[in-house]
Scaffold this motif. Sequence first.
Motif, mmCIF file in Angstrom:
data_model
loop_
_atom_site.group_PDB
_atom_site.id
_atom_site.type_symbol
_atom_site.label_atom_id
_atom_site.label_comp_id
_atom_site.label_asym_id
_atom_site.label_seq_id
_atom_site.Cartn_x
_atom_site.Cartn_y
_atom_site.Cartn_z
ATOM 1 N N MET A 212 24.552 68.565 105.528
ATOM 2 C CA MET A 212 25.645 67.654 105.842
ATOM 3 C C MET A 212 27.009 68.336 105.665
ATOM 4 N N ALA A 213 27.070 69.255 104.712
ATOM 5 C CA ALA A 213 28.305 69.998 104.454
ATOM 6 C C ALA A 213 28.424 71.239 105.327
ATOM 7 N N GLN A 214 27.502 71.386 106.307
ATOM 8 C CA GLN A 214 27.507 72.532 107.225
ATOM 9 C C GLN A 214 27.326 73.847 106.471
ATOM 10 N N GLN A 215 26.494 73.816 105.428
ATOM 11 C CA GLN A 215 26.250 75.006 104.626
ATOM 12 C C GLN A 215 24.790 75.445 104.727
ATOM 13 N N ASN A 216 24.467 76.526 104.030
ATOM 14 C CA ASN A 216 23.152 77.148 104.095
ATOM 15 C C ASN A 216 22.426 76.967 102.765
ATOM 16 N N VAL A 217 21.211 76.439 102.819
ATOM 17 C CA VAL A 217 20.471 76.124 101.598
ATOM 18 C C VAL A 217 20.125 77.385 100.813
ATOM 19 N N ALA A 218 19.610 78.401 101.484
ATOM 20 C CA ALA A 218 19.210 79.619 100.784
ATOM 21 C C ALA A 218 20.396 80.258 100.076
ATOM 22 N N GLN A 219 21.539 80.254 100.723
ATOM 23 C CA GLN A 219 22.734 80.813 100.087
ATOM 24 C C GLN A 219 23.079 80.018 98.826
ATOM 25 N N ASN A 220 23.035 78.703 98.902
ATOM 26 C CA ASN A 220 23.288 77.853 97.736
ATOM 27 C C ASN A 220 22.328 78.183 96.603
#
Length: 332
Positions: A212-220
């Motif tokens: 939803m935040a236009q981010q990447n899960v693996a990076q998080n």
Amino acid sequence: MPSKIRYSAIVGSLGQTSDRFMRCGYKDPELDKVEFPDVIASLEELGVLAGVDLYQAPDGPYSDADTVNEILEKHHLTASSVLPQVFGDRKWKYGSLTAADPQTRKEALELCKRNIDFNSKLIGTPSVNLWLGQDGFDYPLQTDYSAQWGWIVEAVRELADYNPDVKLTLEGKIREPRNRCLIDTTMTALLVCEEVGRPNVGVAIDTGHVFMAQQNVAQNIEVAARHGRLFMMHSNDNYNTWDDDMITGSLRLTEFIEMFYALRKFDYDGFISVDIFPYREDSYEATRQSVLNMKKYDETIDKIGFDRLTELIQEGNPNRMTQAVREAVFGK
């Protein structure tokens, strides 16, 4: 490097589900099992879960840890996390741990401490998940941001020190129910963790909130793990524009494979909790499908080979990576 991941499901969204258009709820209470013992029994029958995520019951029999332990033990499940209800009551509409009103902040702290006491008596001492949906702001010129930040750091530090044996997780979400949530992303949650400076404070990463935040899960995951703060994972899927909470993997493939690579990379041995809102579909089957999808993504890491994936990532060639994923999933 065998997988150590365990799976759980958030109980609160698997009983009655409602939204602002269907306030009566989508499930027929005469047909659907919505009482806590029935939900736990139904989850055990799925045969794919080791745990359950709970909401804190304010009173009644399920506010008693011994009663909850008895029900969970009967069905061979453990509590993976418990969520304090600091968002679903009218008194929290202007915030909980960071409300401008000091009495509201005090009441929120007391509720969270009761949750910590409850968790400390549950088998396995599950984490307390601080999803602070009402803490944030809606309009410009509405909030003293410096004061609000100070309140969240002070509150989390006090809760962490209240019982250092109980882990606390901060879960980021960019918006809803507030137009802007204070803990809006994993990175913001990590900043709070570092400022709080307590080893029992970490993050819960919700895949849908990241999308939803236009981010990447693996990076998080990798940034949180780098700081030793990856305590919990929640899984679901969405179309990137809203927290749709759909069946995990119903929309994505490669991003979830990358997620499991990142979890293997840091030897994650915690829970991934299915966090979906199956309004119209069978709740339990949707949960089972979510876990089965994730198990296949996890197996894909072995099919490709962890070391080979590492080499492909270092090479950075999307053509070769696409080929490797396709051949592992669909064959040559």
